[in-house]
Design a protein around this motif. Structure first.
Motif, PDB file in Angstrom:
ATOM      1  N   UNK B   6       0.821  -1.202   0.000  1.00 51.71           N
ATOM      2  CA  UNK B   6       0.000   0.000   0.000  1.00 51.71           C
ATOM      3  C   UNK B   6       0.860   1.259   0.000  1.00 51.71           C
ATOM      4  N   UNK B  11      -6.753   5.064  -0.400  1.00 53.11           N
ATOM      5  CA  UNK B  11      -7.209   4.007   0.505  1.00 53.11           C
ATOM      6  C   UNK B  11      -6.174   2.894   0.661  1.00 53.11           C
ATOM      7  N   UNK B  12      -6.197   2.219   1.802  1.00 54.97           N
ATOM      8  CA  UNK B  12      -5.324   1.068   2.010  1.00 54.97           C
ATOM      9  C   UNK B  12      -6.054  -0.178   1.511  1.00 54.97           C
ATOM     10  N   UNK B  13      -5.316  -1.045   0.860  1.00 59.08           N
ATOM     11  CA  UNK B  13      -5.902  -2.289   0.375  1.00 59.08           C
ATOM     12  C   UNK B  13      -5.609  -3.388   1.388  1.00 59.08           C
ATOM     13  N   UNK B  14      -6.639  -3.842   2.073  1.00 57.58           N
ATOM     14  CA  UNK B  14      -6.444  -4.814   3.157  1.00 57.58           C
ATOM     15  C   UNK B  14      -5.880  -6.145   2.655  1.00 57.58           C
TER      16      UNK B  14
END
Lengths: 134, 257
Positions: B6, B11-14
């Motif tokens: 990331x 946004x963070x990509x889980x």
């Protein structure tokens, strides 16, 4: 039940963000695509537990739903979540729950009947609005 | 740090870290690739997985040929993955843990465009729980599309690739492009494997020499497979001349058989 896996991924990504930026995470928002049909209560509980057991302890968060829209590449019609899944059974919904893009396999455009569908919004899970202190 | 990680913006990509954690549990991830359709990648991936499992290796097979998944048909997988706290647990056939989108779409067409394919590959990698594996064979579609690029991004440091060809000019020409892409992503290329060899010289040898990679060998065309792939039980598949040739080639290439 894979809400637990997602919660673990969310907290790991926040922990890594915190390590990389040197900032302590104070709040974040989890946006859940409507198509993923996740159990928000289970996800929220898992997040709460994992946050408190991790380096991002004390961070506050919200879990919000992003409404889904499924667009037709053939005629341009855009379907809401309700319209897109209205004729699907439990088995089909479960497959979409894991892989939201499978909506194109299970349903057709309500206007022209095409399978040429793509998820415009409300697909999966993302972590947004992460705030932190130095 | 992985290049897939990331970024600090947006946004963070889980899924990124989940995928890395899953792949850390796999000793060797082997991408089975090739330029052309119909060269036998899926049969080679499925048979190799069975052979490795028979030799007491913990083995998984991941079918990422999203538009033409065939691993489940080849191995006769009927059970669905089971949802658990650790993710989706794949069904086991012949000792091999098999995951395919086909297990969820159940034979329906998958009309996916580029972005959607990348999303599906990432979700399958993030959600599938294989546990500790010695080998994960990844069956890829022909060419250099989203499936190959997405999975290569994640496995590049611990991944390796086998390029499958047939002794036809067309197959060899397009295999060159796959090799170029794999090299650009710093993926280790184990070598070129020629399938359906009809006797005489192996033109894939020249391709391998030009590319500076290993020529693994040639699997003779096995007429006993005609019309039977998908109807053979794992034991029957492993007793074919095709499987015996593949076993010998993989053994020479340092796979634990």
């Amino acid at each position: 039940m894979h809400e637990f896996v997602i919660a673990r991924g969310v907290v790991e990504s926040l922990r890594e963000f915190s390590l990389r930026t040197g900032r302590r995470v104070s709040s974040f928002r989890v946006l859940v695509g409507e198509l993923s049909m996740l159990n928000l209560e289970v996800l929220g509980e898992a997040l709460g537990r994992l946050v408190e057991e991790s380096e991002v302890r004390g961070a506050s968060f919200t879990v919000d739903v992003e409404p889904a829209e499924v667009g037709c590449g053939s005629c341009g019609h855009v379907m809401s979540f309700g319209e897109a899944v209205s004729e699907l059974g439990e088995e089909e919904k479960e497959a979409i729950h894991f892989l939201p893009d499978l909506i194109a396999s299970f349903t057709v455009c309500r206007r022209c009947g095409s399978h040429d569908l793509r998820v415009v919004s409300g697909r999966g899970v993302s972590v947004r609005d992460v705030t932190g202190t130095e | 740090m992985s290049r897939a990680r990331n970024s600090s913006k947006g946004p963070l990509d889980y899924r990124e870290l989940l995928i890395e954690a899953r792949l850390r549990d796999v000793s060797r991830t082997v991408l089975v690739t090739g330029g052309k359709g119909g060269v036998g990648k899926s049969l080679i991936a499925a048979t190799a997985a069975l052979l490795l499992s028979r030799s007491n290796n913990r083995t998984g097979l991941l079918d990422l040929d999203l538009h033409g998944p065939s691993s489940c048909l080849i191995l006769g997988v009927e059970d669905s993955p089971v949802e658990a706290e650790d993710g989706l647990i794949p069904p086991i056939v012949g000792g091999v843990k098999v995951m395919s989108v086909d297990l969820l779409s159940r034979g329906r067409p998958l009309p996916l465009t580029g972005r959607a394919k990348e999303e599906v590959v990432k979700e399958v990698l993030a959600l599938t729980f294989y546990g500790r594996l010695d080998y994960l064979l990844v069956d890829l579609p022909p060419g250099t599309g989203d499936e190959l690029l997405t999975v290569s991004r994640y496995v590049r440091r611990r991944g390796e690739a086998i390029v499958v060809t047939t002794p036809t000019t067309l197959s060899l020409q397009v295999a060159k492009r796959v090799i170029q892409i794999l090299e650009s992503m710093t993926l280790k290329i184990v070598g070129v494997l020629e399938n359906m060899h009809a006797g005489g010289g192996s033109p894939s040898k020249e391709l391998a020499r030009e590319a500076g990679i290993e020529f693994l060998g040639a699997i003779p065309y096995d007429p006993s497979l005609d019309g039977r792939v998908g109807r053979l039980r794992p034991d029957e598949l492993l007793s074919t001349r095709f499987a015996e040739s593949l076993r010998e080639i993989l053994r020479q290439a340092s796979y634990h058989l």
